[in-house]
Motif scaffolding. Structure first.
Motif, PDB file in Angstrom:
ATOM      1  N   LEU A 103       0.812  -1.220   0.000  1.00  0.00           N
ATOM      2  CA  LEU A 103       0.000   0.000   0.000  1.00  0.00           C
ATOM      3  C   LEU A 103       0.848   1.274   0.000  1.00  0.00           C
ATOM      4  O   LEU A 103       0.552   2.205  -0.761  1.00  0.00           O
ATOM      5  CB  LEU A 103      -0.956  -0.021   1.195  1.00  0.00           C
ATOM      6  CG  LEU A 103      -2.101  -1.046   1.117  1.00  0.00           C
ATOM      7  CD1 LEU A 103      -2.938  -1.000   2.389  1.00  0.00           C
ATOM      8  CD2 LEU A 103      -2.968  -0.799  -0.105  1.00  0.00           C
ATOM      9  N   PRO A 104       1.896   1.404   0.830  1.00  0.00           N
ATOM     10  CA  PRO A 104       2.720   2.625   0.753  1.00  0.00           C
ATOM     11  C   PRO A 104       3.382   2.810  -0.608  1.00  0.00           C
ATOM     12  O   PRO A 104       3.521   3.948  -1.074  1.00  0.00           O
ATOM     13  CB  PRO A 104       3.772   2.414   1.861  1.00  0.00           C
ATOM     14  CG  PRO A 104       3.152   1.448   2.788  1.00  0.00           C
ATOM     15  CD  PRO A 104       2.329   0.540   1.950  1.00  0.00           C
ATOM     16  N   CYS A 105       3.781   1.718  -1.252  1.00  0.00           N
ATOM     17  CA  CYS A 105       4.403   1.839  -2.577  1.00  0.00           C
ATOM     18  C   CYS A 105       3.412   2.386  -3.598  1.00  0.00           C
ATOM     19  O   CYS A 105       3.736   3.262  -4.400  1.00  0.00           O
ATOM     20  CB  CYS A 105       4.926   0.475  -3.029  1.00  0.00           C
ATOM     21  SG  CYS A 105       6.156  -0.253  -1.928  1.00  0.00           S
ATOM     22  N   VAL A 106       2.183   1.866  -3.561  1.00  0.00           N
ATOM     23  CA  VAL A 106       1.160   2.358  -4.489  1.00  0.00           C
ATOM     24  C   VAL A 106       0.841   3.820  -4.202  1.00  0.00           C
ATOM     25  O   VAL A 106       0.683   4.642  -5.120  1.00  0.00           O
ATOM     26  CB  VAL A 106      -0.105   1.488  -4.390  1.00  0.00           C
ATOM     27  CG1 VAL A 106      -1.216   2.036  -5.266  1.00  0.00           C
ATOM     28  CG2 VAL A 106       0.209   0.042  -4.783  1.00  0.00           C
ATOM     29  N   SER A 107       0.763   4.166  -2.919  1.00  0.00           N
ATOM     30  CA  SER A 107       0.489   5.561  -2.557  1.00  0.00           C
ATOM     31  C   SER A 107       1.600   6.481  -3.040  1.00  0.00           C
ATOM     32  O   SER A 107       1.337   7.605  -3.483  1.00  0.00           O
ATOM     33  CB  SER A 107       0.333   5.666  -1.038  1.00  0.00           C
ATOM     34  OG  SER A 107      -0.702   4.831  -0.571  1.00  0.00           O
ATOM     35  N   SER A 108       2.850   6.008  -2.973  1.00  0.00           N
ATOM     36  CA  SER A 108       3.972   6.829  -3.439  1.00  0.00           C
ATOM     37  C   SER A 108       3.896   7.064  -4.943  1.00  0.00           C
ATOM     38  O   SER A 108       4.163   8.172  -5.422  1.00  0.00           O
ATOM     39  CB  SER A 108       5.298   6.145  -3.084  1.00  0.00           C
ATOM     40  OG  SER A 108       5.420   5.986  -1.691  1.00  0.00           O
ATOM     41  N   VAL A 109       3.515   6.041  -5.685  1.00  0.00           N
ATOM     42  CA  VAL A 109       3.397   6.199  -7.137  1.00  0.00           C
ATOM     43  C   VAL A 109       2.329   7.231  -7.476  1.00  0.00           C
ATOM     44  O   VAL A 109       2.509   8.088  -8.351  1.00  0.00           O
ATOM     45  CB  VAL A 109       3.075   4.843  -7.793  1.00  0.00           C
ATOM     46  CG1 VAL A 109       2.752   5.023  -9.268  1.00  0.00           C
ATOM     47  CG2 VAL A 109       4.246   3.885  -7.626  1.00  0.00           C
ATOM     48  N   VAL A 110       1.212   7.185  -6.759  1.00  0.00           N
ATOM     49  CA  VAL A 110       0.146   8.156  -6.995  1.00  0.00           C
ATOM     50  C   VAL A 110       0.607   9.556  -6.613  1.00  0.00           C
ATOM     51  O   VAL A 110       0.360  10.539  -7.326  1.00  0.00           O
ATOM     52  CB  VAL A 110      -1.117   7.759  -6.216  1.00  0.00           C
ATOM     53  CG1 VAL A 110      -2.190   8.833  -6.352  1.00  0.00           C
ATOM     54  CG2 VAL A 110      -1.647   6.414  -6.709  1.00  0.00           C
ATOM     55  N   ALA A 111       1.310   9.661  -5.476  1.00  0.00           N
ATOM     56  CA  ALA A 111       1.755  10.976  -5.019  1.00  0.00           C
ATOM     57  C   ALA A 111       2.783  11.595  -5.954  1.00  0.00           C
ATOM     58  O   ALA A 111       2.837  12.821  -6.114  1.00  0.00           O
ATOM     59  CB  ALA A 111       2.336  10.867  -3.606  1.00  0.00           C
ATOM     60  N   LEU A 112       3.616  10.766  -6.583  1.00  0.00           N
ATOM     61  CA  LEU A 112       4.643  11.288  -7.486  1.00  0.00           C
ATOM     62  C   LEU A 112       4.046  12.008  -8.682  1.00  0.00           C
ATOM     63  O   LEU A 112       4.683  12.894  -9.267  1.00  0.00           O
ATOM     64  CB  LEU A 112       5.542  10.145  -7.962  1.00  0.00           C
ATOM     65  CG  LEU A 112       6.560   9.609  -6.951  1.00  0.00           C
ATOM     66  CD1 LEU A 112       7.276   8.394  -7.507  1.00  0.00           C
ATOM     67  CD2 LEU A 112       7.557  10.688  -6.573  1.00  0.00           C
ATOM     68  N   THR A 113       2.830  11.625  -9.078  1.00  0.00           N
ATOM     69  CA  THR A 113       2.202  12.293 -10.220  1.00  0.00           C
ATOM     70  C   THR A 113       1.842  13.744  -9.916  1.00  0.00           C
ATOM     71  O   THR A 113       1.649  14.541 -10.835  1.00  0.00           O
ATOM     72  CB  THR A 113       0.941  11.533 -10.642  1.00  0.00           C
ATOM     73  OG1 THR A 113       0.011  11.513  -9.545  1.00  0.00           O
ATOM     74  CG2 THR A 113       1.278  10.107 -11.042  1.00  0.00           C
ATOM     75  N   PHE A 114       1.765  14.108  -8.639  1.00  0.00           N
ATOM     76  CA  PHE A 114       1.423  15.472  -8.246  1.00  0.00           C
ATOM     77  C   PHE A 114       2.656  16.299  -7.887  1.00  0.00           C
ATOM     78  O   PHE A 114       2.524  17.477  -7.557  1.00  0.00           O
ATOM     79  CB  PHE A 114       0.460  15.460  -7.046  1.00  0.00           C
ATOM     80  CG  PHE A 114      -0.852  14.785  -7.333  1.00  0.00           C
ATOM     81  CD1 PHE A 114      -1.882  15.483  -7.958  1.00  0.00           C
ATOM     82  CD2 PHE A 114      -1.052  13.464  -6.999  1.00  0.00           C
ATOM     83  CE1 PHE A 114      -3.091  14.869  -8.227  1.00  0.00           C
ATOM     84  CE2 PHE A 114      -2.260  12.836  -7.264  1.00  0.00           C
ATOM     85  CZ  PHE A 114      -3.283  13.536  -7.879  1.00  0.00           C
TER      86      PHE A 114
END
Length: 418
Positions: free
Chosen positions: A19-30
């Motif tokens: 879950l933290p890895c997926v959240s990081s990928v999403v956050a990187l787009t912003f």
């Protein structure tokens, strides 16, 4: 999740860790692009706005929001494109591939060696020592802790074993669970063992005559130097290796279940492993909060050296760990202290390299970290069965020495090499 469906523990563990890895990928787009990259591709206005945003954020944090962002000069980095003649007319395709690969590898080697040139050579050597010692101690103890806890729990479990000697049981029906017991010199005549679970049960020098074993599930159960006469085994998992030096006379086996018959519903060791790891990881949270709040106040070097020295000192408390619960507490304390060193080391590593060598230096130190982790796992894993003094002294010495080396690094609060 109820009786209808149940995850296996390792799957839940993997999902939670992902879950933290997926959240990081999403956050990187912003996140905005780096100013250096924007300058390299000619987007000067975008780079200017990002630098202004960074400046304004820092000034608000320092209590100076009125300070105006001004830049006198921006040096635009250049992308170096080297044209290489690879015998395009006369050379073969594999010759061209070989030359190109050799050229790329040589370029990588030159880039790597720049981390050992002036003015960052001394910093690279010191950071190498700190990264190696911290990784060696941290990952080594990460392997050592669960195994030591498991050994302590096994010793504690074995200390509660119940001994039964010289039993004489006849015409009795056993239909309940036997756990953590040793039966010696017993005689069982015309008995029936029906729908039972044997967990860590040992029968020694016993006689079974005209008995029936039916629907039996066993775990760590053995019959040592026993005698079976006219005994029937039906739908059990009592394979031959569980009869150690035993004699079977006129015995019959029907529908023997082979393979792994361990039931995780009754054996919680697997769940316990993940629970210990969860507690150790949860202990990192307060360390992260403390390092985030105090890093700019007390300095990166003070936090790095202090955290590693305190982590080494905390290893000595492991001598007082005589139970699994106490060792779990020591694991949480160690992880909480060590995380501050990791956070400050990441910041120091980034700030001590100029941008044209930062990625290479950081990548080299991370590769060194993995090598030290493997070495620590091998060494500490082999010390599990040895007295606790050796791994404790090894880990504490390595961490303290690494912390002292870290204190010798230059202070990065005054300037950041760009």
């Amino acid at each position: 999740m109820g009786s209808a469906y149940q995850f296996h523990s390792w799957r839940v563990f993997v999902i939670v860790c992902a879950l933290p890895c997926v959240s990081s990928v999403v956050a990187l787009t912003f996140m905005p692009e780096s100013p250096r990259f924007l300058l390299e591709v000619g987007k000067h206005d975008e780079a200017w706005m990002i630098l202004k945003q960074i400046h304004d954020t820092n000034m608000r944090a320092r209590g100076q929001p009125e300070k105006v962002f001004t830049v006198n000069r921006i040096k635009t980095p250049k992308q170096i494109d080297e044209l290489i003649e690879i015998e395009s007319d006369t050379g073969t395709w594999y010759r061209r591939c070989f030359v190109r690969i050799r050229t790329e590898l040589y370029g990588i080697w030159l880039t790597f060696m720049r981390c050992f040139n002036y003015p960052v050579k001394d910093n690279t050597i010191k950071l190498t020592a700190v990264w190696f010692t911290l990784s060696f101690g941290y990952y080594g103890l990460s392997v050592w802790f669960p195994d030591v806890i498991k050994h302590l729990q096994s010793d504690e479990y074995a200390s509660r074993v119940k001994h039964f000697r010289n039993e004489e049981v006849s015409h009795f029906v056993f239909n309940f669970t036997l756990e953590n017991q040793i039966h010696s010199n017993g005689e069982y005549i015309n008995d029936r063992f029906i729908m039972m679970k044997f967990k860590s049960v040992t029968f020694e020098d016993s006689l079974f005559k005209n008995c029936v074993f039916e629907d039996i599930t066993s775990l760590n159960t053995y019959f040592r130097n026993c005698t079976f006469v006219n005994t029937t085994f039906y739908n059990t998992d009592l394979e031959q290796y569980k009869f150690v030096d035993s004699e079977l006379i006129n015995c019959t086996f029907f529908h023997i279940r082979t393979g792994c018959q361990i039931s995780f519903d009754d054996d919680y060791s697997a769940y316990w492993i993940y629970f210990v790891n969860f507690l150790g990881t949860l202990a990192v949270l307060p360390g992260n909060i403390v390092s985030a709040l105090l890093m700019d106040r007390i300095g990166r070097l003070t936090m790095l050296g202090g955290s590693m020295v305190l982590s080494g000192i905390s290893c000595f408390f492991l001598w007082s760990g005589t139970s699994g619960s106490m060792m779990i507490g020591m694991l949480c304390l160690y992880n909480g202290l060590t995380i501050s060193a990791w956070n400050s080391l990441d910041v120091i590593t980034v700030e001590l390299y100029p941008t044209d060598r930062r990625a290479t230096g950081f990548g080299f130190l991370n590769a060194l970290c993995k090598a030290a982790a493997v070495l620590g796992n091998l060494i500490f894993g082999s010390l599990v069965g040895i007295t606790k003094a050796i791994p404790i002294l090894l880990a504490s010495t390595v961490l303290v020495c690494g912390g002292l080396v870290g204190l010798r690094l230059p202070d990065t609060r005054t300037q950041v090499l760009m």
